[in-house]
Design a protein around this motif. Structure first.
Motif, PDB file in Angstrom:
ATOM      1  N   THR A 183       0.652  -1.050  -0.219  1.00  0.00           N
ATOM      2  CA  THR A 183       0.050   0.039  -0.145  1.00  0.00           C
ATOM      3  C   THR A 183       0.869   1.290  -0.061  1.00  0.00           C
ATOM      4  O   THR A 183       2.072   1.159   0.426  1.00  0.00           O
ATOM      5  CB  THR A 183      -1.145   0.178   1.308  1.00  0.00           C
ATOM      6  OG1 THR A 183      -0.185   0.230   2.389  1.00  0.00           O
ATOM      7  CG2 THR A 183      -1.599  -1.218   1.298  1.00  0.00           C
TER       8      THR A 183
ATOM      9  N   SER B 142     -12.758  -2.447   2.807  1.00  0.00           N
ATOM     10  CA  SER B 142     -11.724  -2.075   2.707  1.00  0.00           C
ATOM     11  C   SER B 142     -11.190  -0.787   3.815  1.00  0.00           C
ATOM     12  O   SER B 142     -10.081  -0.475   3.824  1.00  0.00           O
ATOM     13  CB  SER B 142     -11.128  -1.475   1.223  1.00  0.00           C
ATOM     14  OG  SER B 142     -11.385  -2.516   0.214  1.00  0.00           O
TER      15      SER B 142
ATOM     16  N   LEU C 183      -7.228   1.791   0.777  1.00  0.00           N
ATOM     17  CA  LEU C 183      -6.949   1.698  -0.834  1.00  0.00           C
ATOM     18  C   LEU C 183      -7.174   3.386  -1.069  1.00  0.00           C
ATOM     19  O   LEU C 183      -6.356   3.695  -1.924  1.00  0.00           O
ATOM     20  CB  LEU C 183      -7.998   1.157  -1.719  1.00  0.00           C
ATOM     21  CG  LEU C 183      -8.202  -0.332  -1.279  1.00  0.00           C
ATOM     22  CD1 LEU C 183      -9.332  -0.962  -2.202  1.00  0.00           C
ATOM     23  CD2 LEU C 183      -6.852  -0.831  -1.686  1.00  0.00           C
ATOM     24  N   THR C 184      -7.868   4.246  -0.434  1.00  0.00           N
ATOM     25  CA  THR C 184      -8.008   5.574  -0.797  1.00  0.00           C
ATOM     26  C   THR C 184      -7.453   6.447   0.090  1.00  0.00           C
ATOM     27  O   THR C 184      -7.314   7.650  -0.074  1.00  0.00           O
ATOM     28  CB  THR C 184      -9.362   6.016  -0.968  1.00  0.00           C
ATOM     29  OG1 THR C 184     -10.021   6.078   0.268  1.00  0.00           O
ATOM     30  CG2 THR C 184     -10.202   4.937  -1.987  1.00  0.00           C
TER      31      THR C 184
ATOM     32  N   PHE D 223     -13.076  -3.080  -4.039  1.00  0.00           N
ATOM     33  CA  PHE D 223     -12.532  -2.032  -5.085  1.00  0.00           C
ATOM     34  C   PHE D 223     -13.637  -1.439  -5.601  1.00  0.00           C
ATOM     35  O   PHE D 223     -13.331  -0.562  -6.561  1.00  0.00           O
ATOM     36  CB  PHE D 223     -11.858  -2.930  -5.959  1.00  0.00           C
ATOM     37  CG  PHE D 223     -10.724  -3.793  -5.172  1.00  0.00           C
ATOM     38  CD1 PHE D 223      -9.327  -3.429  -5.025  1.00  0.00           C
ATOM     39  CD2 PHE D 223     -10.877  -5.287  -5.233  1.00  0.00           C
ATOM     40  CE1 PHE D 223      -8.508  -4.059  -4.379  1.00  0.00           C
ATOM     41  CE2 PHE D 223      -9.772  -6.108  -4.543  1.00  0.00           C
ATOM     42  CZ  PHE D 223      -8.747  -5.317  -4.090  1.00  0.00           C
TER      43      PHE D 223
END
Length: 382
Positions: free
Chosen positions: A87, A105, A129-130, A379
């Protein structure tokens, strides 16, 4: 020399498929299939940028075990590809916290004790992820939030966090609240909780309680039953001490989890690791119709697999990278410790009645990451 044949008017090129049709295809692909499909041609790659893979298999996440700005990342392992991803930077305080719950996530992060002042716990929610972050108000506790639950609606960003405060009572915080609230229904000494379909399943050594959170106000208890029919008292501790063997290895371990299946059935999973053994044994019990302390022992999960860290089952049939009739679990040290032993990841297969350890050669290059858990990344982005 014969002239080349003219193109067949009935032959269609894959690269000329309509964008709307390609999006329908991409939205149904898992992570690995998505990565392969977008490399077919430039037009497929262009369409893929407006889509996201539809992941349905558990991934493994490995966390840093030491604080410091150099450990502000984690590793994600995809069993389908047998590939590791790193990551980006997750924030300077990421390595000074540890993950106590996940939802898709999103991670629920709690500070390590050595970085705290007093007994004020400042938790936060992080999308790995963001890197979107939601800070939660502090609450005072001796041990932090135990049996934590995290739920988020990824479209509206409404969220709910639930846990036990020092095992005395349950507290919750949802979007729009200004402070943590005590859940009025008596939920004492719960050691396993699952939140699914707006219902909270709470297990202790005496009862299983189910609370309905579908209303806007106070949750309602809709069901309560005894669990004495499938639970036994906690096994003893050391017995005879043996020189030269660490104390932690001489302890027998006993762990119980509540699990909710895809069809909404309630399971109790007993995990037992005898003294001087590194092998976990499992027993699975299903609540029969009507409850009333009636449980039957299961010998098979059919086409499903249990994600024990999440307290749910997932469909495993015809899913590459996940094994049917299996239990995915971690061998955790207590999460409130500042010093962590190596935390391995395991899969228990009910067909063979054996435990297999997930060997990850890719992790050898990252010795500072040792804590691990299974999670179900999403995702999709609205």
């Amino acid at each position: 020399m014969a002239s080349p044949l003219p193109p067949d008017p009935h032959c269609h090129c894959w690269s000329k498929l309509p964008s709307d049709l390609l999006r329908l295809v991409f939205d149904r692909l898992g992570f690995s299939g998505f990565q392969r499909a977008k490399s077919v041609c430039s037009s497929w790659l262009s369409v893929s940028r407006s889509c996201q893979p539809n992941n349905q298999i558990p991934w493994m996440i490995r966390f840093p075990c030491k604080g410091g700005n150099d450990n502000d990342y984690c590793l994600l392992f995809n069993p389908e590809e047998k590939k590791m991803y790193k990551t980006p930077n997750l924030g300077n305080d990421f390595a000074k916290s540890f993950c106590v719950a996940t939802y898709r996530s999103w991670l629920l992060m709690q500070p390590q004790y050595k970085y705290m002042q007093g007994h004020q716990f400042n938790l936060y929610i992080l999308d790995l992820l963001t890197r979107e972050r939601i800070d939660l108000p502090a609450f005072e506790s001796g041990f932090g939030l135990t049996c934590p639950i995290l739920w988020i609606d990824e479209k509206t960003k409404h969220y709910l966090v639930i846990g036990m405060s020092d095992e005395d009572y349950a507290i919750s915080f949802k979007k729009g609240d200004t402070s943590w609230k005590q859940i009025p229904t008596s939920l004492q000494e719960c050691f396993s909780m699952v939140f699914k379909d707006k219902k909270l399943y709470c297990l202790n050594y005496g009862k299983l309680n189910i609370l309905d959170f579908s209303g806007d106000d106070t949750p309602l208890r809709v069901f309560k039953t005894s669990v004495s029919g499938c639970l036994k008292p906690l096994p003893g501790g050391y017995g005879i001490r043996r020189a030269g063997i660490p104390c932690k290895d001489q302890l027998s371990h006993f762990k119980v989890n509540v699990v909710v299946t895809l069809a909404g059935h309630v399971l109790i999973v007993k995990c037992i690791r005898p003294s001087l053994s590194k092998i976990w044994n499992f027993g699975i019990y299903k609540m029969m119709e009507g409850g009333n302390n009636k449980w039957e022992k299961l010998v098979s999960l059919g086409d499903e697999a249990i994600l024990l860290d999440l307290g749910i089952t997932v469909l495993a049939k015809d899913m590459p990278g996940i094994i049917t009739n299996s239990i995915y679990f971690s061998n955790p040290t207590p999460y409130f410790e500042d010093k962590y032993d190596k935390n391995e990841i395991f899969i228990f297969n009910l067909d063979s009645n054996k435990v297999q350890q997930l060997h990850l050669s890719a992790c050898s290059s990252f010795p500072c990451l040792s804590r691990s858990r299974w999670f179900l990344p999403s995702f999709k982005r609205q």
